[in-house]
Each structure stands twice: as C-alpha cells, then as structure tokens.
Design a protein around this motif. Structure first.
Motif, PDB file in Angstrom:
ATOM      1  N   GLU A 137      10.938 -31.400  -1.914  1.00  0.00           N
ATOM      2  CA  GLU A 137      10.014 -32.467  -2.333  1.00  0.00           C
ATOM      3  C   GLU A 137      10.754 -33.776  -2.535  1.00  0.00           C
ATOM      4  OE1 GLU A 137       7.915 -31.002  -5.768  1.00  0.00           O
ATOM      5  OE2 GLU A 137       6.733 -29.589  -4.575  1.00  0.00           O
ATOM      6  N   ALA A 138      11.945 -33.717  -3.114  1.00  0.00           N
ATOM      7  CA  ALA A 138      12.739 -34.932  -3.326  1.00  0.00           C
ATOM      8  C   ALA A 138      13.116 -35.557  -1.985  1.00  0.00           C
ATOM      9  CB  ALA A 138      13.995 -34.613  -4.135  1.00  0.00           C
ATOM     10  N   LEU A 139      13.444 -34.727  -0.998  1.00  0.00           N
ATOM     11  CA  LEU A 139      13.787 -35.249   0.330  1.00  0.00           C
ATOM     12  C   LEU A 139      12.588 -35.936   0.987  1.00  0.00           C
ATOM     13  CD1 LEU A 139      16.000 -32.334   1.641  1.00  0.00           C
ATOM     14  CD2 LEU A 139      16.705 -34.716   1.351  1.00  0.00           C
ATOM     15  N   LYS A 140      11.416 -35.316   0.902  1.00  0.00           N
ATOM     16  CA  LYS A 140      10.206 -35.929   1.488  1.00  0.00           C
ATOM     17  C   LYS A 140       9.887 -37.242   0.803  1.00  0.00           C
ATOM     18  CE  LYS A 140       8.275 -31.618   3.142  1.00  0.00           C
ATOM     19  NZ  LYS A 140       7.680 -30.398   2.679  1.00  0.00           N
ATOM     20  N   GLU A 141      10.069 -37.266  -0.509  1.00  0.00           N
ATOM     21  CA  GLU A 141       9.822 -38.484  -1.286  1.00  0.00           C
ATOM     22  C   GLU A 141      10.794 -39.591  -0.864  1.00  0.00           C
ATOM     23  OE1 GLU A 141       7.371 -40.339  -4.015  1.00  0.00           O
ATOM     24  OE2 GLU A 141       7.231 -38.233  -3.416  1.00  0.00           O
ATOM     25  N   ASP A 142      12.060 -39.230  -0.709  1.00  0.00           N
ATOM     26  CA  ASP A 142      13.070 -40.213  -0.288  1.00  0.00           C
ATOM     27  C   ASP A 142      12.748 -40.759   1.100  1.00  0.00           C
ATOM     28  OD1 ASP A 142      14.366 -39.830  -2.668  1.00  0.00           O
ATOM     29  OD2 ASP A 142      16.062 -38.709  -1.831  1.00  0.00           O
ATOM     30  N   GLU A 143      12.277 -39.876   1.999  1.00  0.00           N
ATOM     31  CA  GLU A 143      11.925 -40.327   3.346  1.00  0.00           C
ATOM     32  C   GLU A 143      10.715 -41.258   3.287  1.00  0.00           C
ATOM     33  OE1 GLU A 143      10.671 -38.672   7.781  1.00  0.00           O
ATOM     34  OE2 GLU A 143      10.498 -37.345   6.042  1.00  0.00           O
ATOM     35  N   SER A 156      19.366 -32.509   5.695  1.00  0.00           N
ATOM     36  CA  SER A 156      19.468 -32.138   4.281  1.00  0.00           C
ATOM     37  C   SER A 156      18.611 -30.923   3.961  1.00  0.00           C
ATOM     38  CB  SER A 156      19.069 -33.318   3.389  1.00  0.00           C
ATOM     39  OG  SER A 156      20.002 -34.366   3.534  1.00  0.00           O
ATOM     40  N   GLU A 157      17.432 -30.819   4.590  1.00  0.00           N
ATOM     41  CA  GLU A 157      16.589 -29.635   4.381  1.00  0.00           C
ATOM     42  C   GLU A 157      17.315 -28.381   4.854  1.00  0.00           C
ATOM     43  OE1 GLU A 157      12.829 -30.464   6.294  1.00  0.00           O
ATOM     44  OE2 GLU A 157      12.015 -31.412   4.497  1.00  0.00           O
ATOM     45  N   ASP A 158      18.049 -28.513   5.986  1.00  0.00           N
ATOM     46  CA  ASP A 158      18.845 -27.377   6.468  1.00  0.00           C
ATOM     47  C   ASP A 158      19.907 -26.992   5.441  1.00  0.00           C
ATOM     48  OD1 ASP A 158      17.390 -27.213   8.801  1.00  0.00           O
ATOM     49  OD2 ASP A 158      18.893 -28.261  10.036  1.00  0.00           O
ATOM     50  N   ASP A 159      20.544 -28.011   4.842  1.00  0.00           N
ATOM     51  CA  ASP A 159      21.549 -27.750   3.803  1.00  0.00           C
ATOM     52  C   ASP A 159      20.927 -27.012   2.621  1.00  0.00           C
ATOM     53  OD1 ASP A 159      23.464 -29.032   5.305  1.00  0.00           O
ATOM     54  OD2 ASP A 159      23.405 -30.903   4.138  1.00  0.00           O
ATOM     55  N   VAL A 160      19.762 -27.475   2.182  1.00  0.00           N
ATOM     56  CA  VAL A 160      19.072 -26.849   1.042  1.00  0.00           C
ATOM     57  C   VAL A 160      18.734 -25.399   1.380  1.00  0.00           C
ATOM     58  CG1 VAL A 160      16.976 -26.865  -0.376  1.00  0.00           C
ATOM     59  CG2 VAL A 160      18.168 -29.011   0.102  1.00  0.00           C
ATOM     60  N   GLN A 161      18.274 -25.159   2.609  1.00  0.00           N
ATOM     61  CA  GLN A 161      17.925 -23.795   3.016  1.00  0.00           C
ATOM     62  C   GLN A 161      19.164 -22.911   3.045  1.00  0.00           C
ATOM     63  OE1 GLN A 161      14.746 -22.575   3.336  1.00  0.00           O
ATOM     64  NE2 GLN A 161      15.892 -20.662   3.299  1.00  0.00           N
ATOM     65  N   LYS A 162      20.293 -23.460   3.517  1.00  0.00           N
ATOM     66  CA  LYS A 162      21.534 -22.670   3.550  1.00  0.00           C
ATOM     67  C   LYS A 162      21.966 -22.300   2.131  1.00  0.00           C
ATOM     68  CE  LYS A 162      23.256 -24.408   7.928  1.00  0.00           C
ATOM     69  NZ  LYS A 162      23.941 -25.539   8.542  1.00  0.00           N
ATOM     70  N   LEU A 163      21.860 -23.266   1.201  1.00  0.00           N
ATOM     71  CA  LEU A 163      22.191 -22.984  -0.204  1.00  0.00           C
ATOM     72  C   LEU A 163      21.269 -21.896  -0.756  1.00  0.00           C
ATOM     73  CD1 LEU A 163      22.805 -26.522  -1.759  1.00  0.00           C
ATOM     74  CD2 LEU A 163      24.480 -24.709  -1.421  1.00  0.00           C
ATOM     75  N   THR A 164      19.972 -22.025  -0.437  1.00  0.00           N
ATOM     76  CA  THR A 164      18.992 -21.052  -0.908  1.00  0.00           C
ATOM     77  C   THR A 164      19.354 -19.653  -0.404  1.00  0.00           C
ATOM     78  OG1 THR A 164      17.280 -22.745  -0.902  1.00  0.00           O
ATOM     79  CG2 THR A 164      16.533 -20.453  -0.958  1.00  0.00           C
ATOM     80  N   ASP A 165      19.631 -19.556   0.895  1.00  0.00           N
ATOM     81  CA  ASP A 165      19.991 -18.263   1.484  1.00  0.00           C
ATOM     82  C   ASP A 165      21.244 -17.686   0.828  1.00  0.00           C
ATOM     83  OD1 ASP A 165      17.832 -18.614   3.162  1.00  0.00           O
ATOM     84  OD2 ASP A 165      19.032 -19.241   4.896  1.00  0.00           O
ATOM     85  N   LYS A 166      22.230 -18.554   0.592  1.00  0.00           N
ATOM     86  CA  LYS A 166      23.496 -18.116  -0.008  1.00  0.00           C
ATOM     87  C   LYS A 166      23.255 -17.538  -1.409  1.00  0.00           C
ATOM     88  CE  LYS A 166      27.691 -20.096  -1.983  1.00  0.00           C
ATOM     89  NZ  LYS A 166      28.385 -21.324  -2.325  1.00  0.00           N
ATOM     90  N   TYR A 167      22.498 -18.257  -2.242  1.00  0.00           N
ATOM     91  CA  TYR A 167      22.319 -17.802  -3.620  1.00  0.00           C
ATOM     92  C   TYR A 167      21.333 -16.641  -3.736  1.00  0.00           C
ATOM     93  CZ  TYR A 167      25.470 -21.386  -5.195  1.00  0.00           C
ATOM     94  OH  TYR A 167      26.599 -22.117  -5.392  1.00  0.00           O
ATOM     95  N   VAL A 168      20.360 -16.562  -2.851  1.00  0.00           N
ATOM     96  CA  VAL A 168      19.463 -15.401  -2.844  1.00  0.00           C
ATOM     97  C   VAL A 168      20.277 -14.150  -2.461  1.00  0.00           C
ATOM     98  CG1 VAL A 168      17.581 -14.307  -1.547  1.00  0.00           C
ATOM     99  CG2 VAL A 168      17.277 -16.596  -2.490  1.00  0.00           C
ATOM    100  N   ALA A 169      21.178 -14.311  -1.487  1.00  0.00           N
ATOM    101  CA  ALA A 169      22.030 -13.181  -1.086  1.00  0.00           C
ATOM    102  C   ALA A 169      22.946 -12.760  -2.235  1.00  0.00           C
ATOM    103  CB  ALA A 169      22.854 -13.559   0.146  1.00  0.00           C
ATOM    104  N   GLU A 170      23.478 -13.737  -2.990  1.00  0.00           N
ATOM    105  CA  GLU A 170      24.321 -13.406  -4.153  1.00  0.00           C
ATOM    106  C   GLU A 170      23.524 -12.632  -5.197  1.00  0.00           C
ATOM    107  OE1 GLU A 170      26.777 -16.254  -6.275  1.00  0.00           O
ATOM    108  OE2 GLU A 170      27.306 -17.216  -4.382  1.00  0.00           O
ATOM    109  N   ALA A 171      22.287 -13.074  -5.449  1.00  0.00           N
ATOM    110  CA  ALA A 171      21.427 -12.405  -6.431  1.00  0.00           C
ATOM    111  C   ALA A 171      21.145 -10.970  -5.983  1.00  0.00           C
ATOM    112  CB  ALA A 171      20.123 -13.177  -6.619  1.00  0.00           C
ATOM    113  N   ASP A 172      20.826 -10.796  -4.698  1.00  0.00           N
ATOM    114  CA  ASP A 172      20.569  -9.453  -4.169  1.00  0.00           C
ATOM    115  C   ASP A 172      21.801  -8.566  -4.290  1.00  0.00           C
ATOM    116  OD1 ASP A 172      17.898  -9.717  -3.487  1.00  0.00           O
ATOM    117  OD2 ASP A 172      18.320 -10.426  -1.446  1.00  0.00           O
ATOM    118  N   ALA A 173      22.962  -9.118  -3.955  1.00  0.00           N
ATOM    119  CA  ALA A 173      24.201  -8.334  -4.007  1.00  0.00           C
ATOM    120  C   ALA A 173      24.511  -7.902  -5.441  1.00  0.00           C
ATOM    121  CB  ALA A 173      25.359  -9.148  -3.430  1.00  0.00           C
TER     122      ALA A 173
END
Length: 185
Positions: A137-143, A156-173
């Motif tokens: 939402e912050a990215l869309k607002e900035d745009e 930046s959305e790709d970066d956010v998604q990569k972070l999300t995937d990384k931390y969801v995987a950590e939580a699962d592990a």
C-alpha cells in the motif's frame, strides 16, 4: 500513509518470527527448559512479581527443573505461584530449592502441543502478510504521489514479496522443528 521503508518492513517481519520463536520456546516438550516457567508470577512483598525476579531457574537434568529461591521466606509463595500457573508440575521442596520433575507427555498432549505450535506459526504468518500488505500500500501511495515510477514500484514490490517468502519460510521451519521435537520424544 507512510512512505515505503524496506528496512522497517524487514524489521517488522523479523519481529514476527522472533515472537514466534519465543512462543515456541514456551511450549513444553519432554525436556526441561527454563523458559517453561517464564509465565509464572508470584505474590511476594505484597506485589505480583515474575519468578525470575525472586529466584534462579535452572535445568540440572533433562527431566528436572530447579528453582533456587533467594529469600527462604518466599519459598511457599513460589510453590503456590507455580501451582497456580497450571503447568502440570508438582514442586517438591528441598531446603531453599524447589525441584520440579517433568512428567511424561501423553500422546494426546503431544498432538495438542504440536497443533498449538502450528497455530502460533499461522499467527506469525498472518502478521508477516499484514506487514507485506502495508508495504504494498505504501508503494502504491508513493507511485500515486509521483514520488516513484511504476518500474520502481514493481521492483520494490518484488523485494517485499521476497522478504515475505523468506520470513514465512523461517516461521514454517521454526514451527516444523518444534513439532518434530514435541512428537519425537
């Protein structure tokens, strides 16, 4: 709406995983873990105090916790506090020390604890996805404000998604490791 801040998003996602690890640490497995007594509060000196402020907790054996009370006059109050915490532990007084033998976990209780670990992980993943949504939402607002281009937003959305995937995987592990530990004792 706040501007997009990748460091803040990563900090918040990491915080969700750290919180999950703390929650999982408090789940009782077959082994003695001093964090098991973290939620215990004791009424001493006319106030409610955490156990770790009036005693030293240690795990001298794999299936035994030891609580060394600093002021002997608080021994029965500590015993009552542990009983009130409803942890399924029966303290035995040994001088100025309380010994807490850990009973064996039943198969049913192991399954309940494993399910609880899964629920904790799900809560952490929800928190991570909420942080992701805030970032998007912050990215869309900035745009919209013409502060970043469409290409920058997509990168930046790709970066956010990569972070999300990384931390969801950590939580699962973390949750899977705890479930395995609970069920394999």
């Amino acid at each position: 709406m706040a501007k997009y801040d990748k460091a803040d998003i990563e900090r918040r996602m990491k915080g969700a995983v750290e919180s999950l690890k703390g929650d999982l640490g408090g789940l009782r497995t077959g082994r003695a873990n001093t964090s098991l007594l973290d939620p215990v509060v004791v009424e001493v000196y006319g106030a409610m105090m955490p156990l770790n402020q009036i005693a030293t907790v240690s795990a001298p054996e794999p299936r035994m916790l030891s609580v060394q009370v600093w002021d002997k006059s608080n021994l029965t109050a500590v015993e009552k506090g542990i009983a009130k915490a409803n942890l399924g532990l029966n303290p035995m007084i040994d001088g100025q020390t309380l010994r807490l033998p850990l009973p064996d976990l039943t198969e049913e209780r192991r399954k309940e604890l494993a399910k609880l670990a899964g629920n904790y992980a799900e809560q952490a993943k929800i928190a991570i996805r909420n942080v992701r949504r805030d970032g998007m939402e912050a990215l869309k607002e900035d745009e919209k404000k013409k502060e970043i281009s469409e290409d920058e937003r997509k990168r930046s959305e790709d970066d956010v998604q990569k972070l999300t995937d990384k931390y969801v995987a950590e939580a699962d592990a973390a949750a899977q490791a705890k479930e395995k530990e609970i069920l394999s004792q």
